[in-house]
Motif scaffolding. Structure first.
Motif, PDB file in Angstrom:
ATOM      1  N   ALA A 183       5.159  13.090  14.441  1.00  0.00           N
ATOM      2  CA  ALA A 183       5.250  11.783  13.800  1.00  0.00           C
ATOM      3  C   ALA A 183       3.902  11.082  13.851  1.00  0.00           C
ATOM      4  O   ALA A 183       3.184  11.169  14.849  1.00  0.00           O
ATOM      5  N   ASP A 184       3.581  10.394  12.787  1.00  0.00           N
ATOM      6  CA  ASP A 184       2.315   9.674  12.699  1.00  0.00           C
ATOM      7  C   ASP A 184       2.604   8.206  12.390  1.00  0.00           C
ATOM      8  O   ASP A 184       3.682   7.871  11.891  1.00  0.00           O
ATOM      9  N   VAL A 185       1.627   7.358  12.673  1.00  0.00           N
ATOM     10  CA  VAL A 185       1.777   5.924  12.403  1.00  0.00           C
ATOM     11  C   VAL A 185       0.556   5.440  11.619  1.00  0.00           C
ATOM     12  O   VAL A 185      -0.409   4.923  12.203  1.00  0.00           O
ATOM     13  N   ALA A 231       0.848  -1.188   0.000  1.00  0.00           N
ATOM     14  CA  ALA A 231       0.000   0.000   0.000  1.00  0.00           C
ATOM     15  C   ALA A 231       0.883   1.239   0.000  1.00  0.00           C
ATOM     16  O   ALA A 231       1.984   1.226   0.566  1.00  0.00           O
ATOM     17  N   SER A 232       0.423   2.284  -0.647  1.00  0.00           N
ATOM     18  CA  SER A 232       1.120   3.568  -0.581  1.00  0.00           C
ATOM     19  C   SER A 232       0.085   4.660  -0.384  1.00  0.00           C
ATOM     20  O   SER A 232      -1.051   4.559  -0.849  1.00  0.00           O
ATOM     21  N   VAL A 233       0.486   5.718   0.332  1.00  0.00           N
ATOM     22  CA  VAL A 233      -0.449   6.783   0.665  1.00  0.00           C
ATOM     23  C   VAL A 233       0.332   8.068   0.910  1.00  0.00           C
ATOM     24  O   VAL A 233       1.478   8.039   1.363  1.00  0.00           O
ATOM     25  N   ASP A 234      -0.288   9.184   0.583  1.00  0.00           N
ATOM     26  CA  ASP A 234       0.284  10.493   0.896  1.00  0.00           C
ATOM     27  C   ASP A 234      -0.117  10.876   2.315  1.00  0.00           C
ATOM     28  O   ASP A 234      -1.311  10.914   2.640  1.00  0.00           O
ATOM     29  N   VAL A 235       0.867  11.144   3.153  1.00  0.00           N
ATOM     30  CA  VAL A 235       0.612  11.579   4.524  1.00  0.00           C
ATOM     31  C   VAL A 235       1.064  13.026   4.639  1.00  0.00           C
ATOM     32  O   VAL A 235       2.201  13.359   4.295  1.00  0.00           O
ATOM     33  N   ARG A 236       0.172  13.880   5.145  1.00  0.00           N
ATOM     34  CA  ARG A 236       0.486  15.303   5.268  1.00  0.00           C
ATOM     35  C   ARG A 236       0.307  15.760   6.717  1.00  0.00           C
ATOM     36  O   ARG A 236      -0.671  15.397   7.369  1.00  0.00           O
ATOM     37  N   ASN A 237       1.269  16.542   7.191  1.00  0.00           N
ATOM     38  CA  ASN A 237       1.139  17.191   8.490  1.00  0.00           C
ATOM     39  C   ASN A 237       0.311  18.449   8.280  1.00  0.00           C
ATOM     40  O   ASN A 237       0.789  19.434   7.700  1.00  0.00           O
ATOM     41  N   THR A 238      -0.943  18.415   8.739  1.00  0.00           N
ATOM     42  CA  THR A 238      -1.856  19.534   8.509  1.00  0.00           C
ATOM     43  C   THR A 238      -1.886  20.514   9.678  1.00  0.00           C
ATOM     44  O   THR A 238      -2.696  21.441   9.687  1.00  0.00           O
ATOM     45  N   GLY A 239      -1.012  20.305  10.667  1.00  0.00           N
ATOM     46  CA  GLY A 239      -0.986  21.177  11.827  1.00  0.00           C
ATOM     47  C   GLY A 239       0.134  22.190  11.776  1.00  0.00           C
ATOM     48  O   GLY A 239       0.723  22.459  10.717  1.00  0.00           O
ATOM     49  N   LYS A 240       0.464  22.728  12.965  1.00  0.00           N
ATOM     50  CA  LYS A 240       1.412  23.844  13.046  1.00  0.00           C
ATOM     51  C   LYS A 240       2.757  23.464  13.656  1.00  0.00           C
ATOM     52  O   LYS A 240       3.644  24.315  13.759  1.00  0.00           O
ATOM     53  N   VAL A 241       2.910  22.222  14.097  1.00  0.00           N
ATOM     54  CA  VAL A 241       4.182  21.806  14.684  1.00  0.00           C
ATOM     55  C   VAL A 241       4.613  20.482  14.064  1.00  0.00           C
ATOM     56  O   VAL A 241       3.787  19.733  13.530  1.00  0.00           O
ATOM     57  N   VAL A 295       6.168   7.825  10.349  1.00  0.00           N
ATOM     58  CA  VAL A 295       6.711   8.875   9.489  1.00  0.00           C
ATOM     59  C   VAL A 295       6.724  10.189  10.252  1.00  0.00           C
ATOM     60  O   VAL A 295       5.754  10.548  10.924  1.00  0.00           O
ATOM     61  N   THR A 296       7.832  10.931  10.173  1.00  0.00           N
ATOM     62  CA  THR A 296       7.979  12.224  10.840  1.00  0.00           C
ATOM     63  C   THR A 296       7.909  13.333   9.798  1.00  0.00           C
ATOM     64  O   THR A 296       8.600  13.283   8.770  1.00  0.00           O
ATOM     65  N   LEU A 297       7.071  14.332  10.065  1.00  0.00           N
ATOM     66  CA  LEU A 297       6.829  15.399   9.094  1.00  0.00           C
ATOM     67  C   LEU A 297       6.872  16.769   9.751  1.00  0.00           C
ATOM     68  O   LEU A 297       6.401  16.945  10.880  1.00  0.00           O
ATOM     69  N   GLN A 298       7.394  17.736   9.022  1.00  0.00           N
ATOM     70  CA  GLN A 298       7.344  19.131   9.429  1.00  0.00           C
ATOM     71  C   GLN A 298       5.962  19.708   9.104  1.00  0.00           C
ATOM     72  O   GLN A 298       5.208  19.127   8.314  1.00  0.00           O
ATOM     73  N   PRO A 299       5.589  20.841   9.703  1.00  0.00           N
ATOM     74  CA  PRO A 299       4.284  21.436   9.402  1.00  0.00           C
ATOM     75  C   PRO A 299       4.122  21.669   7.896  1.00  0.00           C
ATOM     76  O   PRO A 299       5.008  22.227   7.242  1.00  0.00           O
ATOM     77  N   GLY A 300       3.020  21.198   7.340  1.00  0.00           N
ATOM     78  CA  GLY A 300       2.752  21.365   5.923  1.00  0.00           C
ATOM     79  C   GLY A 300       3.443  20.366   5.023  1.00  0.00           C
ATOM     80  O   GLY A 300       3.126  20.278   3.833  1.00  0.00           O
ATOM     81  N   GLU A 301       4.363  19.593   5.564  1.00  0.00           N
ATOM     82  CA  GLU A 301       5.100  18.632   4.731  1.00  0.00           C
ATOM     83  C   GLU A 301       4.228  17.435   4.402  1.00  0.00           C
ATOM     84  O   GLU A 301       3.452  16.961   5.227  1.00  0.00           O
ATOM     85  N   SER A 302       4.384  16.931   3.178  1.00  0.00           N
ATOM     86  CA  SER A 302       3.679  15.743   2.735  1.00  0.00           C
ATOM     87  C   SER A 302       4.698  14.740   2.212  1.00  0.00           C
ATOM     88  O   SER A 302       5.695  15.128   1.597  1.00  0.00           O
ATOM     89  N   ARG A 303       4.437  13.475   2.483  1.00  0.00           N
ATOM     90  CA  ARG A 303       5.336  12.443   1.985  1.00  0.00           C
ATOM     91  C   ARG A 303       4.517  11.213   1.627  1.00  0.00           C
ATOM     92  O   ARG A 303       3.591  10.839   2.338  1.00  0.00           O
ATOM     93  N   ARG A 304       4.869  10.626   0.510  1.00  0.00           N
ATOM     94  CA  ARG A 304       4.217   9.373   0.137  1.00  0.00           C
ATOM     95  C   ARG A 304       5.000   8.228   0.771  1.00  0.00           C
ATOM     96  O   ARG A 304       6.216   8.124   0.610  1.00  0.00           O
ATOM     97  N   ILE A 305       4.300   7.396   1.504  1.00  0.00           N
ATOM     98  CA  ILE A 305       4.973   6.310   2.213  1.00  0.00           C
ATOM     99  C   ILE A 305       4.518   4.963   1.659  1.00  0.00           C
ATOM    100  O   ILE A 305       3.472   4.857   1.008  1.00  0.00           O
ATOM    101  N   ARG A 306       5.317   3.971   1.941  1.00  0.00           N
ATOM    102  CA  ARG A 306       5.089   2.615   1.455  1.00  0.00           C
ATOM    103  C   ARG A 306       4.901   1.701   2.658  1.00  0.00           C
ATOM    104  O   ARG A 306       5.707   1.707   3.588  1.00  0.00           O
ATOM    105  N   ILE A 307       3.829   0.922   2.658  1.00  0.00           N
ATOM    106  CA  ILE A 307       3.575  -0.043   3.723  1.00  0.00           C
ATOM    107  C   ILE A 307       3.433  -1.414   3.075  1.00  0.00           C
ATOM    108  O   ILE A 307       2.511  -1.633   2.284  1.00  0.00           O
ATOM    109  N   GLU A 308       4.330  -2.310   3.406  1.00  0.00           N
ATOM    110  CA  GLU A 308       4.273  -3.654   2.846  1.00  0.00           C
ATOM    111  C   GLU A 308       3.710  -4.613   3.879  1.00  0.00           C
ATOM    112  O   GLU A 308       4.139  -4.621   5.036  1.00  0.00           O
TER     113      GLU A 308
END
Length: 942
Positions: free
Chosen positions: A856-858, A843-853, A881-894
């Motif tokens: 890390a999300d799981v 599976a792959s998905v775009d994860v975005r930090n939509t907050g102000k600080v 995955v660890t993200l800065q405010p506003g940062e988005s990253r596509r992650i891979r989950i096998e």
């Protein structure tokens, strides 16, 4: 797959070389060799059947492919090739967190004895066993970090084995790592080989990749001829031989007495308060060495959460008290688990231990289990991965780790006698799956059989578990040791697969693996071959993990490194359960804070029993005298004061402390503060279960009274596991800190103030109360119970549906779901895609930090099984995955293939049932965010 060494002449004949160049004189045709097939990039088209046929014919030991691009939304075709062949697949990249990854792939048909992981970005180490020799294979994915990271990796892992370094590595980096730059294997790729090989030849060839006209790709076949065996009077000291060959040579030189000396340890703390056994350093177990043969002693230390020093017996020794197992599991971060294991392994080695009684895999089936604080939660995938990484961390320091307690030792009440009743399929899909995954990842040197009976048979006499499953099916090459007091027979236990009795002179009725076993061998009841196998398994494990070649050295531990690992675990493993109105983190407007209860002015609580780390760099118990003070106590508070740590983080605020014994006084103090923080503790220990799920010592009334006086109340829980929360709706913020270890105060303060953003997720389901458990009432719980313990525990009630699966199957709503955890920021998920190729689901998905600080999300991946399935839902993968405010990253989950399958007890195989499924991307087990239908083909998982 069975492997054999092969003559060079055969390899050369099969290679279909187009051209060849020799970098050294070719060895004689009868000399064994290590062979590697190298491709510069993945072929444009790849027919697994076509390539597999050629590789099976060539019988190369490893295949390396450079410049591989692995996309987040696809299965690597090289992984499909590995599955078709039954090979191991490893992907090496400089940036494991990137969506589009570029790196190298290693495929090998040989068993992997040890390996590195993401702690060494851009580098990979595999210790390969070809049936006679052992090879340290190093692969580089990029030039960036090689110069700095390569030398320590090689120094810490090679152990004198013949080594091969493949990839674009500079001559300077290779030289610094100990490779002779004149021994170049492939000049174009700057690949090197070490002593232990006497020659190298390379041959260019064409590998057919599919049946089309242009279905070929250029490859290079590298053949490295082994140096002739050292021989001499001590052939077992030849590091070019694998551990099995070395052990076989050594066993052949041992007398009967020397063999039996290996089969039972002594209690390393002495019998009945008497002197230590001669040569013991003061530990849980001790087996004397055999000086005439160079066999070192075995020194074993308890180490569920750090290296123990019972009673401070070893003057001057101390260790890092790590956070409890659920804290590590709550991080959902394999790197955290590895670092914690490496810390324990390093400190053990520096205190003269070569075996750690670590690697606790038992699942949490009941929150009242007194030993849950040593374990890693309720799910076999999460527990298996995290404990496997911890084991790998321990053994990266040349210390053998156990994997325990095998198996179903999931309650402490009457643990030496009760029988865990469970069907084979349910057992394989729950507890045994956790052990299997942990073994695959961690490759423990030893497994510890459990006290309890399983379906009527003692764990240390269980032929099915130790022989059929562990040694035959899982091909476990190590040795099985007993738990202390877990042996009830000599020949029966030996024939069932037990290899070593632990401290029988103190804990068992007899030293069964001495005179009784001698008589059984002499009488032919136990074959001589079984005796040699027992000794050989112990010795091969000691060889494989460096006990002979890099013995422990007594030296000071690195306190700061231990503190860093412990605090990082607290920070990533504490779970923010509730945060109404964003009460946390404590803002600068909060100027008056009162801390109440939990001895928070002195320290943080830890668990009791054999795993207790009582001596640290900060001293010993910060709150002596709390009952019980004898086994399984004393109750310990590690000297890490949350009060002092919070004062250090907020020097601008007034922070007072009230002990909480007087509820009215605590309420008055709370009313005068901007924020009240109540620390609530629950002590638990080995050998006894908790009688209920409630906080002890009137703490519920304390919390309720404080919350009534100040609506801005925070509760910090330091508990063994889930507890009832009768005051939940009165308290806006709850932080679950588990048993947070020697840097617990600092870690909690960093989380409360927002210096660190909470990222822990629950590794267990949090019930509302005991009525939601499979067994609401269990006889014999707690100290001095009213009712006698039952002889059996019926695990068939839930079977494989442990934790969140039980709640889903019964339609129950928990207080907090497995996987739940809050953050000071927020995250969004978009564009979920799921692809299937064979047994692989990615599976792959775009994860975005939509907050102000930053935070890390799981994201968690679950499989919803078809309606009518016994198990309704399973965790199949996750990624932190660890993200800065506003940062988005596509992650891979096998997905782990076995989580897609069910265990067929007739065929002894994992089988995926063909049909329609649903993949759920979730924030917790009961909180899906996106769903994707999925069709799986019926197949056997390889």
């Amino acid at each position: 797959m069975k492997t054999i060494s092969k003559p060079l002449a055969l390899t050369a004949a099969i290679a279909l070389s187009l051209s060849a160049s020799a970098w050294a004189a070719a060895p004689a045709a009868t000399t064994d060799a290590f062979t590697v097939l190298t491709l510069e990039q993945t072929p444009g088209e790849l027919d697994a059947a076509v390539v597999a046929a050629q590789l099976e014919q060539l019988q190369v030991d490893a295949v390396t492919v450079r410049n591989v691009e692995r996309r987040a939304d696809r299965v690597d075709p090289l992984q499909g090739l590995a599955d078709a062949l039954g090979y191991h697949y490893r992907f090496v990249t400089a940036d494991p967190a990137a969506a589009q990854q570029t790196g190298s792939v290693v495929l090998t048909r040989l068993p992997i004895e040890a390996e590195s992981g993401t702690e060494q970005p851009s580098l990979n180490y595999l210790r390969l066993n070809d049936g006679r020799h052992v090879v340290a294979l190093y692969t580089s994915a990029a030039d960036a970090a090689d110069a700095a990271a390569l030398p320590p990796l090689v120094t810490g892992s090679r152990l004198g084995a013949p080594a091969v370094l493949l990839g674009a590595v500079s001559a300077d980096a290779a030289t610094t790592a100990g490779f002779d730059p004149s021994r170049v294997a492939l000049e174009a790729n700057e690949s090197y080989f070490s002593d232990g090989f006497q020659s190298a030849t390379s041959a260019a060839m064409k590998l057919r990749t599919h049946d089309g006209k242009k279905g070929t790709t250029a490859a290079t076949l590298l053949t490295l001829g082994y140096t002739a065996p050292v021989g001499g009077d001590t052939p077992w000291m030849d590091t070019g031989l694998n551990a099995d060959a070395r052990a076989k040579a050594l066993v052949a030189q041992m007398t009967v007495d020397e063999k039996f000396q290996m089969l039972h340890s002594y209690f390393g703390l002495g019998k009945d308060g008497g002197p230590l056994p001669e040569g013991a350093v003061g530990s849980a177990g001790f087996v004397p060495g055999v000086p005439r043969l160079g066999i070192p002693a075995q020194q074993s230390a308890d180490a569920g959460v750090g290296v123990t020093n019972p009673g401070g017996l070893r003057k001057g020794d101390h260790a890092t008290a790590m956070p409890s197992g659920p804290s590590t599991a709550s991080s959902w971060n394999p790197d955290i688990a590895f670092a914690g294991g490496a810390t324990m392994g390093r400190e053990a080695w520096q205190q003269r231990f070569n075996i750690l009684l670590a690697g606790s895999v038992n699942l949490q089936r009941d929150p009242r289990n007194g030993r849950n604080f040593e374990y890693a939660g309720e799910d076999p995938l999460l527990a298996g991965v995290l404990v496997g990484e911890s084991i790998r961390g321990v053994q990266s320091q040349h210390v053998i780790s156990t994997m325990k307690h095998f198996a179903l030792n999931d309650m402490e009440t009457s643990r030496n006698f009760h029988s865990a009743e469970i069907g084979e399929q349910a057992m394989r899909e729950s507890d045994l799956l956790a052990f299997e995954i942990a073994m695959d990842i961690g490759k423990p040197g030893s497994a510890m059989c459990s006290y309890n009976r399983i379906n009527g048979t003692y764990g240390c006499e269980h032929d099915y578990l130790m022989n059929e499953v562990l040694k035959q099916e899982w091909k476990f090459p190590g040795f099985v040791m007993s738990d202390w007091g877990g042996v009830h027979s000599g020949s029966k236990a030996a024939l069932a697969g037990l290899d070593q009795q632990s401290a029988g002179e103190v804990f068992d009725k007899a030293v069964y693996f001495d005179e009784p076993l001698r008589l059984a061998v002499a009488g032919g009841v136990v074959p001589q071959a079984r005796l040699d196998d027992m000794v050989g398994r112990i010795l091969r494990t000691m060889f494989a993990h460096g006990n002979f070649d890099l013995p422990p050295v007594h030296e000071p531990i690195d306190d700061e490194a231990g503190f860093l690992a412990a605090q990082r675990t607290v920070e990533e493993g504490s779970v923010l359960l509730r945060n109404a109105d964003d009460l946390l983190p404590l803002g600068k407007d909060v100027q008056r804070i009162v801390i109440i209860g939990g001895h928070a002015d002195k320290g943080v609580i830890g668990g009791g029993g054999s795993s207790m780390v009582g001596w640290t760099a900060r001293g010993t118990n910060a709150v002596p005298g709390v009952m019980p003070t004898t086994w399984p106590g004393p109750v310990i508070f590690h000297p890490s004061s949350p009060l002092e740590a919070l004062r250090a983080e907020r020097p601008d605020a007034r922070i007072d402390y009230v002990d909480g014994r007087d509820v009215a006084a605590a309420a008055r103090a709370a009313a005068a503060a901007d924020v009240a923080i109540v620390f609530a503790t629950q002590w638990s220990a080995e050998s006894v279960d908790l009688p209920h799920m409630q906080l002890p010592d009137n703490q519920d009334a304390l919390i309720a009274g404080v919350a009534k006086a100040n609506p801005k109340t925070v509760v910090v829980l330091e508990t063994n596991g889930p507890v009832e929360l009768p005051w939940l709706q009165q308290v806006p913020a709850i932080l679950q800190a588990w048993y947070p270890g020697i840097r617990g105060g600092e870690g909690i303060a960093a989380l409360l103030t927002g210096k660190v953003n909470p990222s822990g997720r629950l590794p267990v389901t949090w019930p509302v109360d005991v009525s939601q458990l499979p067994r609401p009432h269990v006889n014999g719980l707690g100290f001095n119970p009213k009712n006698k313990p039952d002889d059996t525990i019926d695990y068939d009630i839930e079977g494989a549906n442990v934790g969140y699966k039980w709640f889903a199957a019964k339609g129950l709503t928990p207080q907090y779901a497995f996987g739940h955890g809050l953050s000071y920021t927020s995250f969004g998920y978009d564009n979920l895609t799921v692809v299937v190729e064979g047994q692989r689901v990615v599976a792959s998905v775009d994860v975005r930090n939509t907050g102000k600080v930053a935070g890390a999300d799981v994201p968690q991946l679950y499989l919803q099984l078809p309606q009518g399935s016994t198990t309704p839902i399973r965790l199949i993968g996750f990624q932190k995955v660890t993200l800065q405010p506003g940062e988005s990253r596509r992650i891979r989950i096998e997905a782990e293939p076995k989580t897609l399958a069910s265990f067929d007890t007739a065929d002894k195989q994992w089988k995926i049932a063909g049909g329609q499924y649903e993949v759920q991307l979730s924030r917790a087990a009961n909180a899906p965010v996106q769903r994707v239908p999925l069709e799986l083909a019926g197949q056997v998982v390889r």
